[in-house]
Design an enzyme around this catalytic site. Sequence first.
Site, PDB file in Angstrom:
ATOM      1  N   VAL A   1      30.741  44.330  41.302  1.00 50.87           N
ATOM      2  CA  VAL A   1      31.440  45.424  41.972  1.00 50.87           C
ATOM      3  C   VAL A   1      31.236  46.712  41.186  1.00 50.87           C
ATOM      4  O   VAL A   1      31.093  47.790  41.741  1.00 50.87           O
ATOM      5  CB  VAL A   1      32.938  45.096  42.182  1.00 50.87           C
ATOM      6  CG1 VAL A   1      33.673  44.909  40.882  1.00 50.87           C
ATOM      7  CG2 VAL A   1      33.616  46.167  43.001  1.00 50.87           C
TER       8      VAL A   1
ATOM      9  N   GLY B   1      43.255  50.599  42.456  1.00 53.24           N
ATOM     10  CA  GLY B   1      42.372  50.318  43.591  1.00 53.24           C
ATOM     11  C   GLY B   1      42.671  48.955  44.204  1.00 53.24           C
ATOM     12  O   GLY B   1      43.791  48.430  44.076  1.00 53.24           O
ATOM     13  N   ARG B   2      41.633  48.404  44.836  1.00 54.15           N
ATOM     14  CA  ARG B   2      41.815  47.149  45.594  1.00 54.15           C
ATOM     15  C   ARG B   2      42.357  46.010  44.723  1.00 54.15           C
ATOM     16  O   ARG B   2      43.252  45.274  45.130  1.00 54.15           O
ATOM     17  CB  ARG B   2      40.457  46.700  46.159  1.00 54.15           C
ATOM     18  CG  ARG B   2      39.926  47.527  47.280  1.00 54.15           C
ATOM     19  CD  ARG B   2      38.537  47.030  47.660  1.00 54.15           C
ATOM     20  NE  ARG B   2      37.583  47.340  46.607  1.00 54.15           N
ATOM     21  CZ  ARG B   2      36.676  48.307  46.678  1.00 54.15           C
ATOM     22  NH1 ARG B   2      36.583  49.035  47.756  1.00 54.15           N
ATOM     23  NH2 ARG B   2      35.861  48.532  45.683  1.00 54.15           N
ATOM     24  N   ILE B   3      41.755  45.849  43.514  1.00 53.73           N
ATOM     25  CA  ILE B   3      42.140  44.686  42.701  1.00 53.73           C
ATOM     26  C   ILE B   3      43.567  44.856  42.182  1.00 53.73           C
ATOM     27  O   ILE B   3      44.359  43.908  42.162  1.00 53.73           O
ATOM     28  CB  ILE B   3      41.139  44.473  41.535  1.00 53.73           C
ATOM     29  CG1 ILE B   3      39.735  44.197  42.102  1.00 53.73           C
ATOM     30  CG2 ILE B   3      41.589  43.315  40.649  1.00 53.73           C
ATOM     31  CD1 ILE B   3      38.625  44.105  41.053  1.00 53.73           C
TER      32      ILE B   3
ATOM     33  N   HIS C   1      34.699  37.021  30.230  1.00 49.19           N
ATOM     34  CA  HIS C   1      34.370  37.797  31.434  1.00 49.19           C
ATOM     35  C   HIS C   1      34.095  36.879  32.638  1.00 49.19           C
ATOM     36  O   HIS C   1      32.979  36.817  33.153  1.00 49.19           O
ATOM     37  CB  HIS C   1      33.171  38.715  31.147  1.00 49.19           C
ATOM     38  CG  HIS C   1      33.089  39.870  32.120  1.00 49.19           C
ATOM     39  ND1 HIS C   1      32.553  41.077  31.792  1.00 49.19           N
ATOM     40  CD2 HIS C   1      33.481  39.994  33.417  1.00 49.19           C
ATOM     41  CE1 HIS C   1      32.600  41.894  32.835  1.00 49.19           C
ATOM     42  NE2 HIS C   1      33.168  41.248  33.833  1.00 49.19           N
ATOM     43  N   ILE C   2      35.163  36.208  33.071  1.00 46.96           N
ATOM     44  CA  ILE C   2      35.019  35.256  34.187  1.00 46.96           C
ATOM     45  C   ILE C   2      35.836  35.686  35.399  1.00 46.96           C
ATOM     46  O   ILE C   2      36.131  34.873  36.276  1.00 46.96           O
ATOM     47  CB  ILE C   2      35.432  33.828  33.769  1.00 46.96           C
ATOM     48  CG1 ILE C   2      36.879  33.811  33.232  1.00 46.96           C
ATOM     49  CG2 ILE C   2      34.464  33.251  32.743  1.00 46.96           C
ATOM     50  CD1 ILE C   2      37.531  32.446  33.295  1.00 46.96           C
ATOM     51  N   GLY C   3      36.198  36.967  35.455  1.00 49.68           N
ATOM     52  CA  GLY C   3      37.098  37.435  36.522  1.00 49.68           C
ATOM     53  C   GLY C   3      36.681  37.002  37.913  1.00 49.68           C
ATOM     54  O   GLY C   3      37.504  36.574  38.721  1.00 49.68           O
ATOM     55  N   SER C   4      35.413  37.120  38.221  1.00 51.29           N
ATOM     56  CA  SER C   4      34.976  36.802  39.593  1.00 51.29           C
ATOM     57  C   SER C   4      34.452  35.374  39.714  1.00 51.29           C
ATOM     58  O   SER C   4      33.884  35.009  40.747  1.00 51.29           O
ATOM     59  CB  SER C   4      33.886  37.785  40.025  1.00 51.29           C
ATOM     60  OG  SER C   4      32.737  37.642  39.195  1.00 51.29           O
TER      61      SER C   4
HETATM   62  O1  LIG Z   1      32.824  42.560  36.185  1.00 45.01           O
HETATM   63  C1  LIG Z   1      32.412  42.189  37.233  1.00 45.01           C
HETATM   64  C2  LIG Z   1      31.818  43.020  38.235  1.00 45.01           C
HETATM   65  O2  LIG Z   1      31.695  44.239  38.041  1.00 45.01           O
HETATM   66  O3  LIG Z   1      31.424  42.478  39.266  1.00 45.01           O
END
Ligand SMILES: O=CC(=O)O
Length: 357
Positions: A90, A177-179, A320-323
Site C-alpha cells: 500500500v 486514514g483507512r487503517i 513487519h507482518i501487518g498484511s
Molecule cells: O507495509 C506494507 C505495505 O506498505 O504494504
Amino acid sequence: MSESTGHSSTSHKHKVVVTRNLGPDIMPLLLDHPDLEVITWPEDRVCDRSWFLANLPGASGALVMLSEKINAEALDKAGRTLKVVSTMSVRYDHVDLDAIAQRGVKLGHTPDVLTDAVADLSVMLALMAGRNSKETTSIVQNGEWPNFNWAPFSFCGPQLSASSFSPTRTAGFIGFGRIAQATLARLIPFGFTHCLFTGNPTSNSSSSVASSIQAKYPTLKAVRRVGLDELARESDVVFVLAPGGDKTYHIVNEAFLKQMKKTAVLVNTSRGTLVDSDALIKALREGWLWGAGLDVVEGEPNIGLDHPLVREPRCVVLPHIGSATNESRLGMATLAAQNLIAGVLGEPLPAELKLTK
Ligand SMILES: O=CC(=O)O
C-alpha cells in the site's frame, strides 16, 4: 504461456519484470496473458538488484515489492518503454515519486485489500504490549511455568477494555486514514469512549471526518483532531498509522513519549521511521509509558537479538507482518497483477496513485 527468467527475447508482447513469484493462484493471470512476456525473478528470496536492473531494459512494466528501490537508476534502465510500476504494497516510500512522475510512468499500489489485516494486527499488538505477552510467553517457552511463583498482581498490565476502574478509554491515532479508522472500529466493542487523531486533512475535512465518525459510533463521547501533545497526554493507546517520509520522520520522539501516560501503550504498524528508536528505548527503560508493540522498526530488517528494543521486556517486536494474512496477500497480489496488466495495456489502473509532475 510465456515465461522467462532471464533476458527478454524480442517479441511483439509487452515485456514485464516481476520481482517475486506470486504463487499458483496469481501467476497464471500474468503467465497466461496473451499480450505479456513475463520475466520472473527465479529465486525464493529478495530479488538481486543486479538481476532487476539487467532485466529492465525494454520493459513495459515492473511488478515489484517493498524491497525494490524504484529510483532514477531503475527507471532509466527501463527507459522510454516503461509505462507502469506496480508495487505489491500500500505504501510507496521505496519509490521516488518525483522521478516516476517526471517520466510519465504510472504507479499502481494495493490499498484497501490489507486494511483489515493491519487493523487486526494493530489491536493484537495493543493487547500484547499491555498484557506482558513477551515476558509471560517466555516463561512458558523456557520451561519456567512449573516453578513460577504466582502472586495476586504478578504480570498485571493495563486492560484494553473499559472497566469500572477505567471507564473512559482513549485511542489516539497519528494518521487517520483507512487503517486507523478500521482499527477504531475494532476498539468500539472494547468500550473505547474517546478518539483523538492527528493528520493531514485540511481543517474542513478533518471536522467532517470527526462528525461522520461520531455519527457512526454513537457510544463515542468525543472524536477530535488534536495536536500531537494533547494526543500524547490523553491517549491510553497511541496507534502510529501515518505514511513514512520526511514529514513524519521521528514524529514520535522524546518530547512526545515523555508526555504519554505511564499506563499507555504505543503501537506502530506503519513505518519504522516514524518512531525514534533511541527515544523509545529510553522511555521504556525509564517507565514513561507502559509498553510498545512494533511491527516495524527503523533499520529493519537488520534488527538482531542485540537490538535494545528486542531486549526490552515490555516491547513486542514483529518482523513487519501487518498484511500477512492469506486473504490480504492474495488480494494484494491480485491487485498488483491487475495494475500491471492495465498499465501496460494503457487502460486505467484499478488502484493508481495519482502523481503530480
Ligand atoms: O507495509 C506494507 C505495505 O506498505 O504494504
